[in-house]
Design an enzyme around this catalytic site. Structure first.
Site, PDB file in Angstrom:
ATOM      1  N   HIS A  55      24.946 -28.187 -18.283  1.00  0.00           N
ATOM      2  CA  HIS A  55      25.538 -28.803 -19.476  1.00  0.00           C
ATOM      3  C   HIS A  55      24.726 -28.530 -20.740  1.00  0.00           C
ATOM      4  O   HIS A  55      25.229 -28.701 -21.847  1.00  0.00           O
ATOM      5  CB  HIS A  55      25.769 -30.307 -19.266  1.00  0.00           C
ATOM      6  CG  HIS A  55      24.548 -31.166 -19.360  1.00  0.00           C
ATOM      7  ND1 HIS A  55      23.892 -31.652 -18.253  1.00  0.00           N
ATOM      8  CD2 HIS A  55      23.863 -31.647 -20.434  1.00  0.00           C
ATOM      9  CE1 HIS A  55      22.867 -32.397 -18.640  1.00  0.00           C
ATOM     10  NE2 HIS A  55      22.827 -32.403 -19.956  1.00  0.00           N
ATOM     11  N   ASP A  85      25.213 -28.877 -11.773  1.00  0.00           N
ATOM     12  CA  ASP A  85      24.674 -28.991 -13.132  1.00  0.00           C
ATOM     13  C   ASP A  85      23.357 -28.234 -13.278  1.00  0.00           C
ATOM     14  O   ASP A  85      22.391 -28.738 -13.850  1.00  0.00           O
ATOM     15  CB  ASP A  85      24.495 -30.455 -13.539  1.00  0.00           C
ATOM     16  CG  ASP A  85      24.356 -30.617 -15.058  1.00  0.00           C
ATOM     17  OD1 ASP A  85      24.691 -29.659 -15.784  1.00  0.00           O
ATOM     18  OD2 ASP A  85      23.911 -31.689 -15.506  1.00  0.00           O
ATOM     19  N   SER A 163      17.305 -33.276 -20.827  1.00  0.00           N
ATOM     20  CA  SER A 163      18.107 -32.630 -19.791  1.00  0.00           C
ATOM     21  C   SER A 163      17.582 -31.242 -19.471  1.00  0.00           C
ATOM     22  O   SER A 163      17.329 -30.434 -20.369  1.00  0.00           O
ATOM     23  CB  SER A 163      19.565 -32.517 -20.247  1.00  0.00           C
ATOM     24  OG  SER A 163      20.173 -33.776 -20.309  1.00  0.00           O
TER      25      SER A 163
END
Length: 255
Positions: A55, A85, A163
Site C-alpha cells: 500500500h 501487503d 508502514s
C-alpha cells in the site's frame, strides 16, 4: 537504555524512506513529479532489494528511496503480493551503501516481549519507538481483501509513514513488517500490527525469484454444491482439469 541506543545505531542504516511520485502539471502546465505518499522500507540484501508494504507503493508511478546516508535512488518495482501487503523495490546503489537488515524468526514470540520499530512517521526520518508484543496470531484484512493470518500486535507507536518499516526484537533482528494500526483518529492508539517475518521471508524470496507470488493449485474445475446434491454425489465432483495442472499430471480425470 544503552541496548536501545546501540540497537538503533546498528539497525537504522538498514531503514529507508520511500516517497511515491506521480507525473502531473504545474500552474504553467509544465510536467512535474507530484509526491503521492511516503512510507518506510528496509534493505533486504546487497543486491539492492528494498522491502516495504504494497500500500506504500500502489498509488505512485515511480518510487524514490532515500538511504540512511541521505543518498536518493530511483526504485524499480520488482513485484508485490497485494494479499500480503508486501512489495519489493530495487535500487542501483553500490553494495558499500547497503546494509541488509538482520532477519530473525516469528516462531516462539511471546506476549510481553520487548520490541522496537524504526520508520518515518509523518516524514520524520528514522524515528525509533518501543513497546511490547501485545498479542500474537491476530488476523487482519489486507488491502486485497484477503485475511493475513498470524499477525503480530504491538503497542509500539506506529503512525502514518511507519508502514513498511521493521519491527525488531531486543537483539535487533527483524520479526515483522509494520503494516497497519487500529485507530479512530488515524494516529497511533497503541494498537499496531506487523506481518510476521516468517511470512515475509517466504513471500519476498518468491517475489525476488519470480516477480510474483506463486500459489499452488490442483488445476481442477469442481461442480457446485447444489449440482452434487442433485446428482446424489458426496464429496468433490471434478468436471474438468487444467491441461498442465497438478491433478492432470497425477492422472486424475474429469467428467
Amino acid at each position: 537504555e544503552k541496548n536501545s541506543i546501540k540497537l538503533f545505531q546498528d539497525c537504522s542504516p538498514s531503514v529507508a524512506h520511500i516517497t511515491t511520485l506521480r507525473l502531473g502539471k504545474d500552474m504553467s502546465m509544465n510536467p512535474v513529479e507530484i509526491p503521492r505518499g511516503t512510507g518506510s522500507g528496509f534493505v533486504w540484501d546487497k543486491d539492492g532489494h528494498i522491502v516495504t508494504n504494497y500500500h506504500v507503493t500502489m498509488n505512485g508511478e515511480r518510487a524514490r528511496v532515500t538511504l540512511s546516508d541521505a543518498s536518493t535512488w530511483d526504485g524499480t518495482l520488482v513485484g508485490y503480493a497485494k494479499n500480503k501487503d508486501l512489495a519489493v523495490l530495487k535500487i542501483s546503489a553500490p553494495p558499500s551503501k547497503l546494509k541488509p537488515i538482520s532477519v530473525g524468526t516469528s516462531q516462539g514470540l511471546q506476549v510481553g516481549q520487548h520490541v522496537l520499530a524504526i520508520g518515518n512517521p509523518f516524514g520524520l526520518d528514522r524515528t525509533l519507538t518501543s513497546g511490547i508484543i501485545s498479542g500474537v496470531g491476530r488476523d487482519i484484512r489486507s488491502i486485497g481483501g484477503r485475511i493475513i493470518r498470524g499477525v503480530i500486535q504491538t503497542d509500539a507507536s506506529i503512525n502514518p509513514g511507519n508502514s513498511g518499516g521493521p519491527l525488531l526484537d531486543s537483539q535487533g533482528r527483524l520479526i515483522g513488517v509494520n503494516t497497519a494500526i487500529y485507530s479512530p483518529t488515524g494516529a497511533s492508539a497503541g494498537v499496531g500490527f506487523a506481518i510476521p517475518v516468517d511470512t515475509v521471508r517466504r513471500v519476498i524470496n518468491q517475489i525476488i525469484r519470480d516477480g510474483k507470488v506463486v500459489r499452488p493449485g490442483l488445476g481442477i474445475v469442481c461442480a457446485s454444491e447444489s449440482q452434487t446434491r442433485q446428482l446424489g454425489v458426496t464429496g468433490v465432483l471434478v468436471l474438468g482439469l487444467s491441461s498442465n495442472g497438478a491433478a492432470a499430471q497425477a492422472g486424475l480425470k474429469g467428467l
